[in-house]
Motif scaffolding. Structure first.
Motif, short mmCIF file in Angstrom:
data_model
loop_
_atom_site.label_atom_id
_atom_site.label_comp_id
_atom_site.label_asym_id
_atom_site.label_seq_id
_atom_site.Cartn_x
_atom_site.Cartn_y
_atom_site.Cartn_z
N UNK A 1 0.64 -1.18 -0.02
CA UNK A 1 -0.09 0.06 -0.10
C UNK A 1 0.76 1.38 -0.06
N UNK A 2 0.64 2.12 -0.99
CA UNK A 2 1.46 3.59 -0.73
C UNK A 2 0.66 4.42 0.03
N UNK A 3 1.63 4.72 1.16
CA UNK A 3 1.19 5.66 2.16
C UNK A 3 1.92 6.97 2.26
N UNK B 1 -4.39 -4.28 7.60
CA UNK B 1 -5.46 -5.34 7.98
C UNK B 1 -6.91 -4.76 7.39
N UNK B 2 -7.16 -3.60 7.57
CA UNK B 2 -8.56 -3.21 6.74
C UNK B 2 -8.67 -3.54 5.35
N UNK B 3 -7.50 -3.43 4.55
CA UNK B 3 -7.20 -3.63 3.03
C UNK B 3 -7.63 -5.23 2.86
N UNK B 4 -7.07 -5.96 3.77
CA UNK B 4 -7.17 -7.52 3.61
C UNK B 4 -8.61 -8.05 4.22
N UNK B 5 -9.08 -7.34 5.09
CA UNK B 5 -10.40 -7.81 5.83
C UNK B 5 -11.36 -6.78 5.69
N UNK B 6 -12.05 -6.53 4.43
CA UNK B 6 -12.79 -5.30 4.30
C UNK B 6 -14.23 -5.43 5.13
N UNK B 7 -14.50 -6.44 5.76
CA UNK B 7 -15.62 -6.70 6.31
C UNK B 7 -15.59 -6.42 7.85
N UNK B 8 -14.28 -6.31 8.10
CA UNK B 8 -14.01 -6.03 9.58
C UNK B 8 -13.86 -4.55 9.86
N UNK B 9 -14.16 -4.30 11.12
CA UNK B 9 -14.04 -2.84 11.65
C UNK B 9 -12.63 -2.49 12.51
N UNK B 10 -11.75 -1.53 11.88
CA UNK B 10 -10.55 -1.12 12.49
C UNK B 10 -10.53 0.07 13.03
N UNK B 11 -10.30 0.33 14.25
CA UNK B 11 -10.12 1.67 14.89
C UNK B 11 -8.46 1.71 15.25
N UNK B 12 -8.01 2.93 14.67
CA UNK B 12 -6.78 3.42 15.10
C UNK B 12 -6.88 4.62 15.98
N UNK B 13 -5.90 4.56 16.68
CA UNK B 13 -5.81 5.66 17.74
C UNK B 13 -4.13 6.10 17.74
N UNK B 14 -4.09 7.51 18.19
CA UNK B 14 -2.86 8.17 18.27
C UNK B 14 -2.84 9.38 19.04
N UNK B 15 -1.78 9.71 19.87
CA UNK B 15 -1.98 10.72 20.69
C UNK B 15 -1.55 12.27 19.94
N UNK B 16 -1.06 11.94 18.75
CA UNK B 16 -0.77 13.02 18.05
C UNK B 16 -1.80 13.21 16.94
N UNK B 17 -2.52 14.53 17.27
CA UNK B 17 -3.52 14.84 15.95
C UNK B 17 -3.19 14.90 14.46
N UNK B 18 -1.81 15.30 14.23
CA UNK B 18 -1.40 15.29 13.08
C UNK B 18 -1.15 14.12 12.58
N UNK B 19 -0.88 12.81 13.20
CA UNK B 19 -1.00 11.77 12.78
C UNK B 19 -2.39 10.99 12.52
N UNK B 20 -3.40 11.55 13.48
CA UNK B 20 -4.54 11.07 13.13
C UNK B 20 -4.96 11.52 11.80
N UNK B 21 -4.70 12.58 11.71
CA UNK B 21 -5.15 13.28 10.27
C UNK B 21 -4.63 12.77 9.18
N UNK B 22 -3.46 12.40 9.24
CA UNK B 22 -2.48 11.62 8.39
C UNK B 22 -3.06 10.35 7.98
N UNK B 23 -3.39 9.54 8.89
CA UNK B 23 -3.74 8.23 8.77
C UNK B 23 -5.39 8.32 7.96
N UNK B 24 -6.16 9.37 8.39
CA UNK B 24 -7.36 9.58 7.89
C UNK B 24 -7.17 9.52 6.31
N UNK B 25 -6.27 10.71 5.93
CA UNK B 25 -6.12 10.86 4.65
C UNK B 25 -5.65 9.54 3.70
#
Length: 284
Positions: free
Chosen positions: A80-82, A127-151
C-alpha cells in the motif's frame, strides 16, 4: 545533463548508502514524475534545469542521511502506498509481521480490531485492506498523525478503518475488541541506534520509551485485558532483545498461548498472547 549521467553521479555521491542505486532511482521517479520503466527506456533524455536543481537538493539531503521517505513523503507498506511526513515514524517491512499474524486470528467478518499508536495508519490500513468486512479503529496521541492516517485511508479508498485521538486507551470508554495490535515506542533513550541512520531524523516520541524501552509495552499489556473480548488476542511489536521480558509480562498479566515471532532478519520482533477466559463460579 541526461538521466543516465545524473544516475551515475548520484550513485557515486551516495557511496555510503546501502542502496545507492535505488535511492537515486526513487529520487528520479519522484522529481521527474516518471515510472522506473520510462526512465530506463529513455535514460538519454535531458533533465531540465528546474528538475536538476531539485534533484541535487534532494541528493544533498540524502547524503546527510535524511530519510528518503521524508524526502518524497511516500512509502510502501504491505503493498500500500502511504503518505509519510517527518511527524510520523517510518513504517518498516519488519512491522508487516504484526499484520500477517493478526490476520491469522481474524476468523469472521464481524471482528473489531484496535491499533494503538497508528502513526501513518500502516498496520490498521493493511489489516482493513485484507479484511474489508471487519472494523478497525486506530488511535494516536498526535492529532497530526490522526489526520495523516485518515488521509491515507481516503487515498486508498479504505472505508472500514477509522482513526481518532487517544493516548493509548484514554478515550476508548471501555470499548471491547477481538484483537489489539500495536507498534509502540520501545527504544531506551541511551540506545546507540538512535544516533544511526534514519532514526536520527524520526520523532523521538515515536521511538523512545521509559523503563529501558519497556514503559509503553508494559502499559499496553497490563491494560489490554480491559478492552479485549473473551479470549481476544494482543499482538505487540518490540525490540529484538525484549522478547523474553514481553513474554514474561504477558503471562504475568493473565495471557495464554504467548508466543514470539521473528522478523525478516530472524530477530524476535512480535509477541502475541490470548486473554484468559473468565471463570464463572456458581454458588450452591
Amino acid at each position: 545533463m541526461d538521466i543516465n549521467i545524473w544516475l551515475q553521479v548520484a550513485q557515486l555521491t551516495l557511496v555510503y548508502s546501502n542502496a545507492s542505486k535505488r535511492d537515486a532511482e526513487i529520487l528520479l521517479e519522484f522529481v521527474m514524475e516518471k515510472p522506473k520503466s520510462w526512465l530506463k527506456a529513455f535514460d538519454d533524455a535531458p533533465i531540465r534545469s528546474k528538475e536538476l536543481k531539485k534533484l541535487n537538493f534532494f541528493l544533498n539531503k540524502r547524503v546527510q542521511g535524511y530519510p528518503i521517505q521524508y524526502l518524497i513523503e511516500e512509502w510502501e507498506f504491505w503493498s500500500l502506498s502511504l503518505r509519510i511526513t517527518p511527524r510520523t515514524f517510518i513504517p518498516r517491512a519488519d512491522t508487516e509481521t504484526v499484520v500477517s499474524q493478526a490476520l491469522l486470528h481474524i476468523t469472521n467478518d464481524s471482528m473489531r480490531i484496535l491499533d494503538l499508536g497508528s502513526g501513518s495508519g500502516a498496520i490498521a490500513l493493511a489489516i482493513a485492506w485484507e479484511r474489508s468486512n471487519c472494523y478497525i479503529l486506530g488511535v494516536d496521541y498526535n492529532q497530526s498523525c490522526v489526520l495523516l492516517a485518515q488521509y491515507n485511508a481516503w487515498k486508498l479508498g479504505i472505508k472500514n478503518a477509522t482513526f481518532i485521538y487517544s493516548n493509548w486507551f484514554s478515550t476508548l470508554s471501555r470499548k471491547r475488541f477481538h484483537i489489539i495490535v500495536s507498534n509502540p515506542p520501545y527504544i531506551d533513550r541511551t540506545d546507540m541506534h538512535l544516533k544511526c541512520g534514519d532514526l536520527r531524523f524520526e520523532p523521538t516520541k515515536s521511538l523512545i520509551a521509559k523503563n529501558k524501552g519497556m514503559g509503553d509495552l508494559k502499559k499496553i499489556i497490563s491494560q489490554s485485558s480491559n478492552y479485549l473480548e473473551e479470549e481476544g488476542w494482543l499482538l505487540v511489536e518490540h525490540g529484538y532483545q525484549q522478547g523474553e521480558q514481553v513474554r514474561k509480562f504477558m503471562i504475568k498479566n493473565n495471557f495464554k498461548h504467548v508466543h514470539t515471532y521473528w522478523d525478516f532478519s530472524k530477530n524476535e520482533r512480535v509477541t502475541e498472547g490470548q486473554k484468559l477466559k473468565s471463570r464463572n463460579f456458581s454458588h450452591n
